[in-house]
Design an enzyme around this catalytic site. Structure first.
Site, short mmCIF file in Angstrom:
data_model
loop_
_atom_site.label_atom_id
_atom_site.label_comp_id
_atom_site.label_asym_id
_atom_site.label_seq_id
_atom_site.Cartn_x
_atom_site.Cartn_y
_atom_site.Cartn_z
N ARG A 54 49.04 -26.69 4.15
CA ARG A 54 49.89 -26.51 5.33
C ARG A 54 51.37 -26.48 4.99
NH1 ARG A 54 45.23 -28.35 6.78
NH2 ARG A 54 45.55 -29.63 4.96
N THR A 55 51.82 -27.41 4.18
CA THR A 55 53.28 -27.51 3.99
C THR A 55 53.80 -26.24 3.32
OG1 THR A 55 53.06 -29.90 3.84
CG2 THR A 55 55.13 -28.95 3.07
N LYS A 82 54.80 -24.95 -20.64
CA LYS A 82 55.20 -24.98 -22.06
C LYS A 82 56.04 -26.21 -22.36
CE LYS A 82 55.84 -19.96 -22.05
NZ LYS A 82 56.91 -18.95 -22.11
N ARG A 103 57.86 -30.04 -3.64
CA ARG A 103 56.87 -31.12 -3.49
C ARG A 103 56.49 -31.58 -4.89
NH1 ARG A 103 51.27 -31.32 -0.17
NH2 ARG A 103 52.79 -31.83 1.44
N HIS A 131 58.12 -37.71 3.47
CA HIS A 131 57.65 -36.38 3.86
C HIS A 131 58.35 -36.05 5.19
CE1 HIS A 131 55.36 -32.85 4.12
NE2 HIS A 131 54.13 -33.31 3.99
C1 NCD Z 1 49.98 -34.88 3.72
C2 NCD Z 1 50.70 -35.01 2.40
O1 NCD Z 1 50.63 -34.12 1.54
O2 NCD Z 1 51.39 -36.00 2.27
N1 NCD Z 1 49.64 -33.60 4.08
C3 NCD Z 1 50.53 -32.74 4.63
O3 NCD Z 1 51.57 -32.43 4.10
N2 NCD Z 1 50.21 -32.21 5.82
C4 NCD Z 1 48.91 -35.87 3.93
C5 NCD Z 1 47.86 -36.13 2.88
O4 NCD Z 1 47.83 -35.53 1.81
O5 NCD Z 1 47.01 -36.98 3.16
#
Ligand code: NCD
Length: 305
Positions: A54-55, A82, A103, A131
């Protein structure tokens, strides 16, 4: 107020900042997401060195809907494979893009990226820490479904220790005047001390409990989270808490009228599929709102709105 800002933690934003974001999101939705191409000619880079559905994809969809181009770092196909450092990799992205979404499994990496890069950096999740954009979506979803955030009783269940979505959501709630927050987890997955300190210093009314059933009878919002298996230093510790809570349709029959269940997703075994077709289900709405909230966010940061 938003232009060229980094987005590292939800705590960096005031209630007014968030309300402005929400009103821009409203306008984006009113225009059925057809806001023209205000980011034509801009490039958004995603640097995701940890799995994401999703993100990453909603950032990508949001950027494209605004007319921007998107470049994606594929860590296993890039020179990181590498041995190139994250810092050098970020320097390159900063040369190629106008905005970087990162991320990573490492706490503090988004802050580090913001220090290295001249262009704005958005934290798409750094380890167990923050997040922020997920919290913005969560708060916007509640505001859309309930018409307000103030005055609600909110339960957060699951992994409150390692779950960055849970922590950021709770930090986000402290920007509003919720009536009470129920923190529901097995003892080893209790919120970290810094989060508890914040709740106490903000004088938030909290109930810390392992009793999910009691909480369900009292809350307007139930925010369910996955136990973050990948973050446990010791797999034996995970085995002790796995499957602690499972939200089912039957369990929700005790709920207040109008209760909404949120979940940042992905779900594993903590949220039964039999909730999907009930009026409690709000997690797919929440996931869908990721696109307009991230459109508003990037549009504001890059000066389009
Ligand atoms: C979450 C995350 O990656 O922190 N997911 C997200 O971004 N929607 C939650 C998770 O991984 O449980």
């Amino acid at each position: 107020m938003w232009k060229f800002r980094d987005v590292i933690s939800i705590l960096d934003f005031t209630r007014e900042d968030l309300e402005h974001l929400f009103s821009v999101t409203d306008k984006t939705l009113e225009r059925s997401l057809d806001v023209g191409r205000p980011l034509d000619g801009k490039i958004v880079a995603t640097a995701f060195i940890e799995p994401s559905t999703r993100t990453r994809l909603s950032f990508e969809a949001a950027a494209k809907k605004l007319g921007a181009d998107v470049i994606n770092l594929e860590p296993h196909l890039s020179s990181m494979a590498k041995g190139e450092s994250l810092t050098d990799t970020l320097r390159m992205l900063d040369d190629y893009a106008d905005l970087i979404v990162i991320r990573s499994p490492y706490e503090g990496s988004a802050k580090h990226a913001a220090d290295v890069c001249e262009h704005p950096v958005i934290n798409g999740g750094d380890g167990s820490q923050h997040h922020p954009t997920q919290a913005m979506i969560d708060l916007y979803t509640i505001r859309s479904l309930k018409g307000r955030i103030d005055g609600l009783e909110v339960g957060v269940v699951g992994d409150l220790k390692y779950g960055r979505a849970a922590s950021s959501f709770i930090y986000g709630l402290t920007k509003f005047n919720v009536k009470r927050i129920w923190l529901i987890s097995p003892e080893p997955l209790s919120p970290r001390p810094e989060l508890m300190d914040r709740l106490r210093s903000m004088k938030v009314d909290i109930v810390k409990t392992e009793d999910l059933e009691e909480a369900i009878e009292n809350v307007d919002i139930l925010y369910v989270t996955r136990i973050q298996r990948e973050r446990f230093p010791d797999p034996a510790e995970y085995e002790k808490v796995k499957g602690s809570y499972v939200i089912t349709k039957k369990l929700l029959s005790r709920a207040r009228e109008g209760l909404k269940v949120l979940h940042p997703l992905p779900r594993v075994d903590e949220l039964s599929n039999d909730v999907d077709d009930t009026p409690y289900q709000a997690y797919f709405i929440q996931a869908k709102l990721g696109v307009p909230v991230r459109m508003a966010l990037m549009g504001l940061i890059l000066g389009a709105f």
